[in-house]
Structures are given as structure tokens and as C-alpha cells.
Design an enzyme around this catalytic site. Structure first.
Site, mmCIF file in Angstrom:
data_model
loop_
_atom_site.group_PDB
_atom_site.id
_atom_site.type_symbol
_atom_site.label_atom_id
_atom_site.label_comp_id
_atom_site.label_asym_id
_atom_site.label_seq_id
_atom_site.Cartn_x
_atom_site.Cartn_y
_atom_site.Cartn_z
ATOM 1 N N GLU A 40 44.520 52.578 41.184
ATOM 2 C CA GLU A 40 45.490 52.119 40.185
ATOM 3 C C GLU A 40 46.298 50.929 40.688
ATOM 4 O O GLU A 40 46.605 50.009 39.929
ATOM 5 C CB GLU A 40 46.425 53.274 39.782
ATOM 6 C CG GLU A 40 45.746 54.389 39.016
ATOM 7 C CD GLU A 40 45.146 53.935 37.690
ATOM 8 O OE1 GLU A 40 45.557 52.879 37.163
ATOM 9 O OE2 GLU A 40 44.258 54.632 37.173
ATOM 10 N N TYR A 123 53.868 53.751 35.218
ATOM 11 C CA TYR A 123 52.443 53.806 34.892
ATOM 12 C C TYR A 123 51.639 54.460 36.015
ATOM 13 O O TYR A 123 50.847 55.375 35.768
ATOM 14 C CB TYR A 123 51.885 52.402 34.616
ATOM 15 C CG TYR A 123 50.376 52.422 34.586
ATOM 16 C CD1 TYR A 123 49.701 52.913 33.477
ATOM 17 C CD2 TYR A 123 49.625 52.018 35.691
ATOM 18 C CE1 TYR A 123 48.317 52.991 33.457
ATOM 19 C CE2 TYR A 123 48.241 52.095 35.681
ATOM 20 C CZ TYR A 123 47.595 52.585 34.563
ATOM 21 O OH TYR A 123 46.233 52.678 34.558
ATOM 22 N N ASP A 141 49.859 51.232 30.044
ATOM 23 C CA ASP A 141 49.663 49.867 30.520
ATOM 24 C C ASP A 141 49.438 48.957 29.317
ATOM 25 O O ASP A 141 49.597 49.376 28.156
ATOM 26 C CB ASP A 141 48.494 49.798 31.507
ATOM 27 C CG ASP A 141 47.144 50.120 30.868
ATOM 28 O OD1 ASP A 141 47.097 50.465 29.662
ATOM 29 O OD2 ASP A 141 46.129 50.021 31.584
#
Length: 352
Positions: A40, A123, A141
Site C-alpha cells: 500500500e 487510507y 483513495d
């Protein structure tokens, strides 16, 4: 903002499409929260195809959180070399160190604690919690905001940070409690492959639920104000070789843009200044046999470098700058370098 009717049918359509059509990506083959965290962070502001080889090399080099926590910064930056936004790597290592020191090497499984880690925003926290632990948490996102803005005709400006709170609440209202991992990844995948800036609505598995599609407004959304004009800076980089065939590089400061990475001596040069004069003034270096290499642009989030590069020789000088030193070709290869320097170095290897 409209209300989504038939939520169960919507979730079923999204999840069945995702399970059937999802791309086979290496971080989707694991539930290891450390590996998902790495992926991520790497995927922020970077294309999936670019990330895959970096991710695979990174987890091979640092297979455990302890391995990353104990790594030297130069070793870390070398593994990140070319990905850009190097503060991501430093923050990832700092956060991993906190987990090793404070949580016995286990990534926290709740939003409060994981969000307190260095570099972990809303996020990333939600992505790790939902994908690794199966906890129904939002992970919003740009792709997710684009999908939901069309699905529900959300007209708030997504360039304004507080707008994200609206989307986070929408996700929490819609998320599949049984499979939050596939739900969140399904929204991301939909935004990345079908509900793109130029949407491919005829391929969309949830178009029957999409208010913007039904009203023919899908290309109007999301609403996003334009960024301020980017600053453009003319930059000259000079690859200098001494009589022994070694190359002069300097390490950038520990704070700021491209911190601690190695580069050829670099200056800002206006049209009225001579390269040799400016290098002498700034670095105390006398250049000989200057030869143009290549010109290109390098774009950061807030500034664009208009790069010119040169190859030059150094016959003799009394001293070199304190933050610079000579390296053999093999040593240059091993140093962590930013993308503009890698481009210049590759050009040198192809011409010398």
C-alpha cells in the site's frame, strides 16, 4: 448525494465481479499485514506495473519486520531507488520499528493504534485492517472517490481534504461486513480498471446502480479543482570524471527533497550564467572538456526540473566539496540515486 437502493444486490454484483475479474497481483496472494502495508505504501502515487518488481525485491530483501527495522538507511534507499517519494520508505521503516519495539512485531489490528504509527494515514490503516485482518474499515483513495462520486452523484470537491470524510462514511454504510477485504479491493479495482477518468460504463458490473450513468453525468464527476501552476526550475547536472576514471558525487542533505540520495554536482543555472563559472563559484571545481549529454524534464508533486546534463573531466583541483567524494563505476552502481541521476548514469554507460 443520492441514496443507494438495493444495497445487498449492489454488494453482490461488485463482489462477484471482483472475485471473477481481479488482477493477479503478488500482494493479493497473502494476508500478511506487513506485506500488505508495504504494497500500500509503494502503490501511493505509483503505477501497479511499476510497483510489482519493487515489491517482490523488497520483501525478499526484508522478509520480516525485524529485517527492515534493522536495515541501514542507505540499504533501504537502494531498494527504493527509482520509485520516488523517498519519504515513504523512511516513514515505512520508522513505523515498522515502532511495531517491533512497541507491539512485539505484530501490526496493530485496530484503527487507533495503527493510525498512530509513523506514515500510516487513514487510507493505509483501513487497507491493512480490512485486507489483512478482515475488519470492516474504510479505505478511501482516489479510485474509490471516483467510483462513489458517480455511483451516488457526490458533487463535493475531492481536491478539498475534508471531503474525504464524506466518502469514508459512505464506505462504512455500504461495506460488506462478511468480506470487507474483497469489498474495499473491489471498489479500488473498479476505479483502476473500469470506472477510470474516461469511464468504460458498458463493462461496469454495477452500472445499473450508478446514478451518474443513469443520468448521463458520469464524465462530469468527480468534481476536482485544478492545482496551482507548478513551479519550473532549470537544473544542470554535471557528471565529472577524474584522471583515475572515478566519478564525483555528492550526497544531498538529510532533510528536504531527495534527502540523503547521491547525485552528480547539480546547480540551478539561468540563461545569463556560464556553466564553468557557476561550478567554480559554487563548488570550487574547474571543468574541462564539457560535453552535453541529455536534456529531459523530471516532475515532482510540486516542482518540475528542466534538466540539462553534461559530461566533464577534472584534471586537478585542490579540494572537493565536503559533501562529495569520488567513486569507482562499481561504487556508483551501488549508491542509492534518484531517477534523474539514474537516467544520466545510464546515458553515460551507453556513450563511454
Amino acid at each position: 448525494m443520492q441514496i443507494l437502493e438495493h444495497q445487498d444486490e449492489f454488494r453482490e454484483s461488485l463482489l462477484s465481479w471482483y472475485r471473477r475479474e481481479k488482477r493477479d497481483l503478488p500482494w493479493r496472494r497473502t494476508s500478511n499485514p506487513y506485506y500488505i502495508w508495504i504494497s500500500e505504501v509503494m502503490l501511493q502515487q505509483t503505477r501497479v506495473d511499476t510497483v510489482i518488481p519493487y515489491y517482490e525485491r523488497f520483501i525478499k530483501k526484508f522478509p520480516t519486520m525485524s529485517a527492515l527495522a534493522e536495515a541501514e538507511e542507505e540499504e533501504l534507499l537502494k531498494q527504493w531507488e527509482g520509485l520516488g517519494y523517498y519519504s515513504r520508505a523512511r516513514n515505512l521503516q520508522a513505523g515498522v520499528r515502532e511495531v517491533v519495539e512497541n507491539y512485539g512485531g505484530s501490526v496493530p489490528a485496530n484503527r487507533k493504534e495503527i493510525s498512530a504509527l509513523k506514515g500510516v494515514g487513514p487510507y493505509t490503516a483501513g487497507a491493512v485492517l480490512s485486507i489483512a485482518y478482515g475488519i470492516p474499515e474504510h479505505a478511501v483513495d482516489g479510485n474509490v472517490m471516483r467510483v462513489l462520486s458517480r455511483l451516488l452523484i457526490i458533487e463535493e470537491d475531492i481536491a478539498i481534504p475534508k471531503t474525504k470524510k464524506i466518502f469514508e462514511q459512505v464506505v462504512m454504510d455500504l461495506i460488506d461486513k462478511e468480506d470487507p477485504s474483497s469489498f474495499n479491493q473491489g471498489l479500488m479495482e473498479l476505479g483502476a480498471t473500469i470506472c477510470t477518468p474516461k469511464p468504460r460504463c458498458l463493462l461496469c458490473p454495477v452500472r445499473d446502480f450508478c446514478a451518474a450513468f443513469l443520468e448521463g453525468r458520469q464524465e462530469e464527476l468527480p468534481v476536482k479543482t485544478k492545482k496551482t501552476k507548478m513551479k519550473i526550475t532549470p537544473v544542470v547536472s554535471v557528471a565529472i570524471r577524474n584522471e583515475q576514471g572515478q566519478w564525483l558525487l555528492r550526497q544531498r542533505p538529510a532533510k528536504g527533497l531527495l534527502a540523503n540520495l547521491w547525485e552528480f554536482p547539480m546547480i540551478e543555472l539561468t540563461g545569463e550564467e556560464r556553466l564553468q563559472d557557476k561550478m567554480r563559484e559554487q563548488f570550487g571545481i574547474e571543468l574541462h572538456h564539457c560535453k552535453a549529454l541529455l536534456d529531459f524534464k523530471h516532475v515532482f508533486s510540486h516542482i518540475t526540473w528542466e534538466m540539462q546534463s553534461y559530461l566533464a573531466e577534472l584534471s586537478s583541483m585542490t579540494q572537493i566539496p565536503d559533501d562529495a567524494q569520488f567513486f569507482t563505476e562499481e561504487e556508483v552502481e551501488a549508491l542509492p540515486k534518484p531517477v534523474p541521476v539514474i537516467k544520466i548514469w545510464n546515458e553515460i554507460k551507453g556513450t563511454t
